[in-house]
Structure formats: C-alpha cells, structure tokens
Design a protein around this motif. Structure first.
Motif, PDB file in Angstrom:
ATOM      1  N   ASN A 196      -0.813 -15.108 -24.516  1.00  0.00           N
ATOM      2  CA  ASN A 196      -1.069 -16.319 -23.752  1.00  0.00           C
ATOM      3  C   ASN A 196      -2.539 -16.720 -23.787  1.00  0.00           C
ATOM      4  O   ASN A 196      -2.863 -17.898 -23.791  1.00  0.00           O
ATOM      5  N   SER A 197      -3.432 -15.743 -23.779  1.00  0.00           N
ATOM      6  CA  SER A 197      -4.865 -16.052 -23.806  1.00  0.00           C
ATOM      7  C   SER A 197      -5.279 -16.679 -25.133  1.00  0.00           C
ATOM      8  O   SER A 197      -6.164 -17.528 -25.176  1.00  0.00           O
ATOM      9  N   SER A 198      -4.637 -16.277 -26.229  1.00  0.00           N
ATOM     10  CA  SER A 198      -4.976 -16.880 -27.520  1.00  0.00           C
ATOM     11  C   SER A 198      -4.503 -18.336 -27.585  1.00  0.00           C
ATOM     12  O   SER A 198      -5.183 -19.187 -28.175  1.00  0.00           O
ATOM     13  N   TYR A 199      -3.354 -18.657 -26.977  1.00  0.00           N
ATOM     14  CA  TYR A 199      -2.890 -20.052 -26.930  1.00  0.00           C
ATOM     15  C   TYR A 199      -3.811 -20.890 -26.049  1.00  0.00           C
ATOM     16  O   TYR A 199      -4.135 -22.027 -26.380  1.00  0.00           O
ATOM     17  N   ALA A 200      -4.241 -20.322 -24.954  1.00  0.00           N
ATOM     18  CA  ALA A 200      -5.156 -21.032 -24.050  1.00  0.00           C
ATOM     19  C   ALA A 200      -6.481 -21.311 -24.765  1.00  0.00           C
ATOM     20  O   ALA A 200      -7.042 -22.412 -24.646  1.00  0.00           O
ATOM     21  N   MET A 201      -6.947 -20.327 -25.499  1.00  0.00           N
ATOM     22  CA  MET A 201      -8.208 -20.494 -26.240  1.00  0.00           C
ATOM     23  C   MET A 201      -8.058 -21.576 -27.308  1.00  0.00           C
ATOM     24  O   MET A 201      -8.965 -22.400 -27.497  1.00  0.00           O
ATOM     25  N   LEU A 202      -6.941 -21.603 -27.995  1.00  0.00           N
ATOM     26  CA  LEU A 202      -6.665 -22.611 -29.019  1.00  0.00           C
ATOM     27  C   LEU A 202      -6.622 -24.010 -28.401  1.00  0.00           C
ATOM     28  O   LEU A 202      -7.202 -24.955 -28.940  1.00  0.00           O
ATOM     29  N   ILE A 203      -5.989 -24.138 -27.269  1.00  0.00           N
ATOM     30  CA  ILE A 203      -5.900 -25.438 -26.589  1.00  0.00           C
ATOM     31  C   ILE A 203      -7.290 -25.903 -26.146  1.00  0.00           C
ATOM     32  O   ILE A 203      -7.653 -27.064 -26.311  1.00  0.00           O
ATOM     33  N   VAL A 204      -8.103 -24.991 -25.625  1.00  0.00           N
ATOM     34  CA  VAL A 204      -9.464 -25.336 -25.203  1.00  0.00           C
ATOM     35  C   VAL A 204     -10.280 -25.804 -26.410  1.00  0.00           C
ATOM     36  O   VAL A 204     -11.005 -26.805 -26.335  1.00  0.00           O
ATOM     37  N   MET A 205     -10.163 -25.106 -27.524  1.00  0.00           N
ATOM     38  CA  MET A 205     -10.898 -25.492 -28.736  1.00  0.00           C
ATOM     39  C   MET A 205     -10.472 -26.872 -29.218  1.00  0.00           C
ATOM     40  O   MET A 205     -11.314 -27.690 -29.608  1.00  0.00           O
ATOM     41  N   ILE A 206      -9.163 -27.173 -29.199  1.00  0.00           N
ATOM     42  CA  ILE A 206      -8.668 -28.482 -29.639  1.00  0.00           C
ATOM     43  C   ILE A 206      -9.190 -29.580 -28.714  1.00  0.00           C
ATOM     44  O   ILE A 206      -9.619 -30.643 -29.178  1.00  0.00           O
ATOM     45  N   VAL A 207      -9.198 -29.322 -27.421  1.00  0.00           N
ATOM     46  CA  VAL A 207      -9.708 -30.309 -26.455  1.00  0.00           C
ATOM     47  C   VAL A 207     -11.204 -30.545 -26.680  1.00  0.00           C
ATOM     48  O   VAL A 207     -11.670 -31.689 -26.669  1.00  0.00           O
ATOM     49  N   VAL A 208     -11.971 -29.490 -26.888  1.00  0.00           N
ATOM     50  CA  VAL A 208     -13.417 -29.618 -27.111  1.00  0.00           C
ATOM     51  C   VAL A 208     -13.691 -30.404 -28.394  1.00  0.00           C
ATOM     52  O   VAL A 208     -14.522 -31.324 -28.416  1.00  0.00           O
ATOM     53  N   ILE A 209     -13.012 -30.073 -29.467  1.00  0.00           N
ATOM     54  CA  ILE A 209     -13.211 -30.779 -30.744  1.00  0.00           C
ATOM     55  C   ILE A 209     -12.795 -32.246 -30.606  1.00  0.00           C
ATOM     56  O   ILE A 209     -13.491 -33.146 -31.088  1.00  0.00           O
ATOM     57  N   GLY A 210     -11.673 -32.496 -29.931  1.00  0.00           N
ATOM     58  CA  GLY A 210     -11.238 -33.882 -29.698  1.00  0.00           C
ATOM     59  C   GLY A 210     -12.249 -34.659 -28.878  1.00  0.00           C
ATOM     60  O   GLY A 210     -12.532 -35.820 -29.160  1.00  0.00           O
ATOM     61  N   GLY A 211     -12.833 -34.030 -27.864  1.00  0.00           N
ATOM     62  CA  GLY A 211     -13.853 -34.678 -27.040  1.00  0.00           C
ATOM     63  C   GLY A 211     -15.103 -35.002 -27.834  1.00  0.00           C
ATOM     64  O   GLY A 211     -15.693 -36.078 -27.681  1.00  0.00           O
ATOM     65  N   MET A 212     -15.512 -34.082 -28.699  1.00  0.00           N
ATOM     66  CA  MET A 212     -16.693 -34.326 -29.535  1.00  0.00           C
ATOM     67  C   MET A 212     -16.441 -35.473 -30.501  1.00  0.00           C
ATOM     68  O   MET A 212     -17.318 -36.323 -30.706  1.00  0.00           O
ATOM     69  N   MET A 213     -15.247 -35.541 -31.082  1.00  0.00           N
ATOM     70  CA  MET A 213     -14.917 -36.630 -32.008  1.00  0.00           C
ATOM     71  C   MET A 213     -14.900 -37.971 -31.268  1.00  0.00           C
ATOM     72  O   MET A 213     -15.408 -38.974 -31.774  1.00  0.00           O
ATOM     73  N   TRP A 214     -14.336 -38.011 -30.058  1.00  0.00           N
ATOM     74  CA  TRP A 214     -14.299 -39.245 -29.277  1.00  0.00           C
ATOM     75  C   TRP A 214     -15.714 -39.702 -28.917  1.00  0.00           C
ATOM     76  O   TRP A 214     -16.057 -40.867 -29.023  1.00  0.00           O
TER      77      TRP A 214
END
Length: 147
Positions: free
Chosen positions: A2-20
């Motif tokens: 579960n922690s690896s999925y949470a980490m993956l979701i956080v990374m996707i959100v951070v990258i998406g925020g930087m792109m926006w």
C-alpha cells in the motif's frame, strides 16, 4: 504494498502539478509578449531576436509587421521578431572598480587619473637607490640609460 501505491500516486500528483504550473507560466509569458508587441508605439527603442537595435518607426497591426530605424537603415520585421524593449546597460569603466568588481571609494578613483594625466608611471625609487649604492660601492661611475 500500500505504501508503494501511495508513493506512486504522490509522485504522479507532484509531476502533474509541476506540468500545470509550467504551462500556466508559459501562457502568462506569451500573453505579456503579445501585449507588449501590440502596444508598441513609434519612438520606442527595441531589440530583435537577432540582436538588431533600433527605434520603432511604424507599426502595422493588420499584417503584424513593424518597421524599425537602426542607424539610418529602415528594416521591416514581423511582430514575433521583436524580443523586448531595449534599455542600454550602464557602463562602468575598469578604472572605477577594483580587481573584484567592487566600486572604488571616491578618493581612490580621483587618485588614479592623476598619474595618467602626467603620462608617466610613478618611479620606484628603491631600485634606483640600490643601483646607485652598488655602483658607488664598486667604484663604478657609469651612468645607467633611461628609457
């Protein structure tokens, strides 16, 4: 797991925020440039993307063209060729700063031209005295040539 999925979701959100954020910033810069180019008036000094500096003579908004006068030569450019308004940078002479680029005190700056005005560099008297002492000690009375 579960922690690896949470980490993956956080990374996707951070990258998406930087792109926006980058996209928003690029759109803002593009809008500022368009606004600048549309508000150019004759007499404004500009610099092109090719580093040509001149004053605006004519602006044709219908065809998005601009005519600038650079040292008596009139040149026609598209709006996109104008990089920015030109502001001549301040010039600082090497005589006004020390070896680290820091401004000299007013007294030091005033002393430097005094030597240059005479057209001569200061003479190092210690060398001349040592030479004359060694010449007289040897009994040698020859004169040294001056340049």
């Amino acid at each position: 797991m579960n922690s690896s999925y949470a980490m993956l979701i956080v990374m996707i959100v951070v990258i998406g925020g930087m792109m926006w954020w980058q996209s928003k910033k690029a759109k803002q810069q593009q809008a500022e440039k368009q606004d600048f180019r549309r508000n150019l008036k004759p007499g404004t000094e500009v610099i092109t993307i090719g580093q040509v500096i001149g004053k605006v003579v004519e602006v044709d908004e219908q065809y998005e063209e601009i005519v600038i006068d650079s040292e008596g030569s009139k040149l026609r450019f598209g709006f996109n060729a104008i990089a920015r308004e030109y502001v001549r940078p301040a010039y600082v002479s090497d005589d006004e700063v020390d070896e680290n680029g820091n401004p000299l005190q007013q007294e030091e700056a005033d002393e430097a031209p005094a030597n240059d005005e005479a057209g001569q560099e200061p003479i190092d008297t210690t060398v001349a005295e040592n030479d004359s002492q060694s010449d007289s000690a040897e009994g040698n009375n020859t004169e040294t040539e001056t340049k």
